[in-house]
Motif scaffolding. Structure first.
Motif, short mmCIF file in Angstrom:
data_model
loop_
_atom_site.label_atom_id
_atom_site.label_comp_id
_atom_site.label_asym_id
_atom_site.label_seq_id
_atom_site.Cartn_x
_atom_site.Cartn_y
_atom_site.Cartn_z
N MET A 3 1.00 -1.21 -0.13
CA MET A 3 -0.02 0.11 -0.01
C MET A 3 0.85 1.22 0.05
SD MET A 3 -2.91 -1.13 2.78
CE MET A 3 -1.75 -1.59 3.90
N THR A 26 4.24 2.02 -8.10
CA THR A 26 3.46 0.94 -7.61
C THR A 26 4.31 -0.13 -8.24
OG1 THR A 26 1.34 2.12 -8.09
CG2 THR A 26 1.40 -0.46 -8.18
N SER A 44 -3.56 -6.80 -8.35
CA SER A 44 -4.87 -6.63 -7.91
C SER A 44 -4.85 -6.19 -6.24
CB SER A 44 -5.71 -7.75 -8.08
OG SER A 44 -5.46 -8.87 -7.46
N SER A 46 -2.21 -4.59 -4.97
CA SER A 46 -1.33 -3.34 -4.66
C SER A 46 -2.01 -2.24 -4.76
CB SER A 46 -0.44 -3.65 -5.75
OG SER A 46 0.63 -4.71 -5.58
N TRP A 47 -2.38 -1.56 -3.62
CA TRP A 47 -3.03 -0.35 -3.61
C TRP A 47 -2.11 1.01 -3.56
CZ3 TRP A 47 -7.17 -1.80 0.54
CH2 TRP A 47 -8.00 -2.93 0.24
N TRP A 49 -3.06 5.35 -2.83
CA TRP A 49 -4.10 6.05 -2.59
C TRP A 49 -3.50 7.68 -2.82
CZ3 TRP A 49 -3.84 2.06 0.61
CH2 TRP A 49 -5.04 1.48 1.01
N GLN A 75 0.73 -3.60 5.73
CA GLN A 75 -0.49 -3.95 6.15
C GLN A 75 -0.28 -4.67 7.46
OE1 GLN A 75 -1.76 -7.52 3.93
NE2 GLN A 75 -3.87 -7.40 5.06
#
Length: 82
Positions: A3, A26, A44, A46-47, A49, A75
């Protein structure tokens, strides 16, 4: 799950440059976590913001130019690697 928080004020980057930067960041994060950035399952989960700060201050004064920055977070808890 990798993240990332990215802070980019409006107008700091051209839209195409911003999109390329976010994709590259990313990929770097995923690779740094030990995964393959080309793997669709890894991508899918790997976030990233994107935050748009209303203002950026340096030393208590408004910044003289936009200053993009980022913050990585992990996390909580165990994360199994495939």
């Amino acid at each position: 799950m990798p993240m990332l928080d990215v802070y980019i004020p409006d107008g700091a980057l051209q839209p195409d440059a911003e999109a390329a930067l976010l994709k590259r960041i990313t990929e770097i994060l995923v690779r740094n976590e030990g995964f393959d950035p080309a793997d669709p399952v890894t991508r899918s989960v790997s976030w990233l913001w994107l935050h748009r700060p209303a203002g950026v201050y340096v030393g208590g004064e408004p910044a003289d130019a936009p200053r993009p920055t980022h913050r990585r977070r992990r996390q909580a808890g165990p994360c199994a690697r495939a």
